[in-house]
Scaffold this active site. Structure first.
Site, short mmCIF file in Angstrom:
data_model
loop_
_atom_site.label_atom_id
_atom_site.label_comp_id
_atom_site.label_asym_id
_atom_site.label_seq_id
_atom_site.Cartn_x
_atom_site.Cartn_y
_atom_site.Cartn_z
N GLY A 355 0.82 -1.20 0.00
CA GLY A 355 0.00 0.00 0.00
C GLY A 355 0.85 1.24 0.00
N PRO A 356 0.23 2.39 -0.19
CG PRO A 356 -1.40 4.05 -0.29
CD PRO A 356 -1.21 2.58 -0.42
CB VAL A 359 -1.84 3.05 4.61
CG1 VAL A 359 -2.14 4.02 3.50
CG2 VAL A 359 -0.87 1.97 4.13
CB SER A 678 -7.22 3.67 -15.65
OG SER A 678 -6.42 4.79 -15.39
CE LYS A 721 -7.92 4.36 -11.28
NZ LYS A 721 -8.02 3.55 -12.50
#
Length: 792
Positions: A355-356, A359, A678, A721
């Site tokens: 994950g980024p 977090v 995307s 998103k």
């Protein structure tokens, strides 16, 4: 004594740290381009070259004033090319010569040299000098091991004085300046006098060296004598019942080895090392090496392990108390505990939290260790490029130590800790090895039960260790290593989750660190939301934590100065403590517009909206793409354009628009590189809107890739998103049908405000995105450039 002379033109090479005498055969390496060209010129002519010595060996590119003018004309006997463009040359000295004139300096030194031929006449004085030199040379050989005694026989038979001096000079060890003094001596008597003096000096030095060696040898014999005496003292102490400190240490080692109850093979090896240690003197270097090695082995927890407390309710409580959100990760941990409770022998799984930044991946690992009642060990892999960091150094190296894995196990004190490999995606490799490959054995449950560290040289069981790894991205992790791990995605937090994390953890933590109490400082929920939206842009909460600390510091200053007794921070005055807002997020437009569509993108710091603008103008069918687009997005635009040509008539677009109109696709914030599969349907929708003049619903955002036939392909980062769409005020999200399974990861707070519409084709996308129905079978001529966007 007169010498015959002659002027000769030839190439010159200055040598570093070498001197060549006539009649001397020598090989040396040439690497400088200038010297190589001089060699080539000599080989092309008569294979003769003039060699002299540099004043300073550190000068890499000598000039005309950097070398001695007297040297030796040599015959090149052999040349051999070496790796790296170097050349090994074998030369034979012919005669002395002196630089008379430098003809050219580039591309190599070419000079006129005055050659000298030694006279062979021998008078009584010369004969006496020759005998003195030969006698001194014999004494030199007798005290030196550097020259073979056979050389004396060949030297004593030489009748020519110049040749005798040069051959002896080539055999003895002298400094460059001393050798040059002999080369400079054109007069033979002068040459023999200098040689005789140097021989006498070298004999004296060698005699002193021999005396020193004899003294050192006697000291070594003395050390051996002391060793035997110590052994006698030891025997006497044993008779008297006395023991020294080393005996106590050795006995303690044997007791500890027995307590560990190791396998027969390991036990035998360590017992033999202890025996070796007992036979060595405590002052010897090898004694210290063996002592450290045995202590490392005995300090490891070979059989000690903590007992897991399998209490699912307690574990769930710990995870919930220390982490808000992250439900999928908590669920996986509880599943592991349940299976462990049933099987009693399950091997430790290798979990990879991806994950980024910020977090909470590392803190999750700590909570897992706490819920299992295990010790916790963390090893950061960021920038590690030496395999020895994983496997350790071999004992043959000075200062060798075990790898950080064995070191971590020792620090934990148990053989089943929770071991965290932090930032595993940032491993690198160089000439010292590939640490990622070394981790393959560590993270394989079938192999790590016999993990062998290079320092220990005995297998250690890592199968009961619970390994956890963290990474920001899977792209840089080698595939074989990734195959050994179970990947759990730790996505970013929603604003609601960040708000709760700040209220429950961050504010309290930072107030305690800054000496503030609840009566001194209060931060409203609206203020925290303002910080989240306007002062941070991240998926995690690391920057949010820093901003809360900033507020605490500013409040502390005001309280200490006596300006106020308590501080209340709200969304109205937060800028007073943090300054001007740092970030802004794109919001939906006030009206529906032509050629402008909102896309959704994933970045390293979470999701973001992506406004795609398209404009058309009269031209010749040129497609222009701007905004720092990557190859994937450029190909998406081309695919979208090809699809539009197949359905142009259905939306009132001229069939020949691709020949009569230029199209410009732009994504703002051009300085930021953008790429990824995307934005295909977003660009296709914007193109159709611009060409047909049908506005796009401003409340609709979309993400997905397009094929040439209009199919919509799946994407990643769906949750991030969606959070970005909610932040921008979007009411409807069009997403690939194959991503419908990801809806369960979307927070309920987002689902309540946004309508999620799965789509399979561009027909469905356009039906939801365009605000007017399609103009079926209506032909429309290509129009000129639109000066401004049309509004609905």
């Amino acid at each position: 004594m007169d010498n015959e002379t002659k002027i000769v033109n030839m190439p010159l090479i200055p040598l570093r740290g070498l001197s060549v005498f006539p009649y001397m055969v020598l090989h040396f390496d040439v690497g400088r381009k200038k010297s190589i060209k001089a060699l080539e010129a000599a080989m092309a002519k008569d294979q003769k070259i003039f060699l002299t010595s540099q004043f300073d060996i550190d000068i890499d590119s000598p000039g005309i004033n950097d070398f001695y003018k007297v040297g030796t004309v040599c015959k090149i006997k052999q040349m051999l090319k070496l790796p790296g463009d170097a050349i090994r040359v074998l030369v034979e000295g012919i005669q002395r010569a002196e630089v008379d004139e430098i003809i050219e300096e580039l591309p190599y030194f070419r000079v006129n040299v005055k050659t000298y031929f030694d006279s062979i006449e021998v008078d009584k004085e010369t004969q006496a000098l020759m005998r003195s030199c030969v006698s001194s040379f014999e004494r030199y050989i007798s005290v030196s091991n550097r020259v073979s005694p056979d050389v004396v026989l060949s030297v004593s038979s030489i009748d020519e004085p110049g040749r005798l001096a040069d051959i002896i000079a080539a055999q003895i060890t002298l400094k460059t300046e001393q050798k040059q003094a002999l080369i400079d001596a054109i007069d033979i008597k002068l040459r023999l006098e200098r040689l005789y003096g140097l021989l006498l000096t070298e004999i004296e030095i060698l005699q002193v060296e021999k005396d020193i060696n004899d003294k050192v040898k006697s000291q070594i014999n003395k050390s051996q004598k002391e060793y035997y005496l110590r052994e006698q003292i030891k025997a006497i102490r044993d008779e008297l019942g006395e023991e020294d400190a080393q005996d106590d240490e050795i006995e303690e080692m044997r007791k500890r080895l027995k307590r560990h109850r190791l396998s027969k093979k390991i036990d035998k090896k360590i017992a033999s090392e202890i025996d070796r240690y007992s036979r060595l003197s405590p002052s010897s270097a090898e004694s210290g090496v063996i002592r450290n090695y045995v202590n490392w082995i005995l300090d490891l927890p070979w059989r000690k392990e903590t007992k897991d407390e399998i209490d699912l309710v307690k574990a769930q409580t710990i995870l919930d108390d220390e982490h808000f959100g992250l439900e999928s990760v908590k669920e996986r941990v509880v599943e592991y505990l349940a299976v462990r409770d049933l099987t009693k022998s399950m091997k430790g799984p290798i979990i990879c939290l991806v994950g980024p930044p910020g977090v909470g991946k590392t803190s999750i690992a700590k909570s897992i260790a706490k819920s299992l009642n295990r010790e916790f060990v963390r090893m950061s892999l960021g920038g590690v490029r030496d395999e020895a960091e994983i496997r350790g150094h071999r004992r043959t190296y000075i200062g060798a130590i075990p790898g950080r894995i064995i070191n971590g196990i020792k620090e934990a004190g148990t053989k089943n800790p929770v071991f965290l490999f932090d930032e595993i995606d940032k491993l690198s490799s160089d000439f010292r090895g590939d640490p990622a490959s070394a981790l393959l054995e560590v993270l394989d449950p079938e192999q790590n039960k016999e993990f062998t560290d290079h320092y220990l040289e005995v297998p250690f069981d890592l199968s009961k260790v619970m390994f956890i790894t963290t990474a920001n991205s899977l792209n840089t992790i080698p595939r074989p290593l990734l195959d050994r791990m179970e990947v759990i995605q730790v996505s970013g937090y929603t604003e609601y989750e960040k708000l709760n994390i700040a209220k429950k953890y961050l504010v309290t933590k930072k107030m305690e660190e800054h000496g503030l109490k609840k009566v001194n400082l209060s931060i409203s929920d609206d203020a925290i939301l303002e910080v989240i939206r306007q002062y941070t842009r991240e998926s995690g909460v690391r920057e949010l934590e820093r901003k809360v600390a900033d507020v605490c510091r500013k409040a502390a200053v005001r309280i200490v100065k006596g300006e106020v007794k308590s501080v209340r921070v709200t969304d109205k005055n937060v800028d007073k403590y943090l300054g001007k807002t740092k970030y802004h997020y794109d919001l939906i437009a006030e009206k529906d517009q032509v050629g402008i569509v909102t896309g959704l993108a994933w970045t390293a710091v979470g999701g973001d909206t992506l406004s795609i603008e398209v404009n058309t103008m009269k031209g010749k069918g040129k497609l222009q793409l701007t905004g720092q687009l990557g190859d994937v997005m450029k190909e998406s635009a081309q695919a979208g354009l090809s699809f539009i040509r197949t359905i142009a008539s259905e939306y009132g677009i001229a069939d020949d628009f691709y020949e009569t109109m230029d199209i410009h696709v732009h994504i703002p914030e051009g300085a930021i590189p953008k790429d990824g599969p995307s934005a295909g349907i977003t660009m296709a929708t914007a193109l159709i809107s611009a060409l047909s003049e049908i506005p796009v619903n401003r409340f609709v955002a979309m993400t997905g890739e397009i094929t040439l036939r209009g199919r919509v392909l799946p994407i990643g980062g769906f949750k991030e998103k969606s959070l970005a769409a909610k932040r921008a005020g979007i009411k409807k999200i069009l997403f690939p049908y194959e991503n419908a399974k990801d809806l369960e990861d979307i927070p309920d707070s987002v689902k309540e405000e946004i309508e999620f519409v799965p789509v399979k084709s561009m027909e469905e996308v356009l039906a939801h995105a365009l605000v007017k129905p399609k103009k079926t079978n209506v032909k429309k001529a290509a129009k000129g450039a639109k000066g401004e966007n049309h509004e609905n």
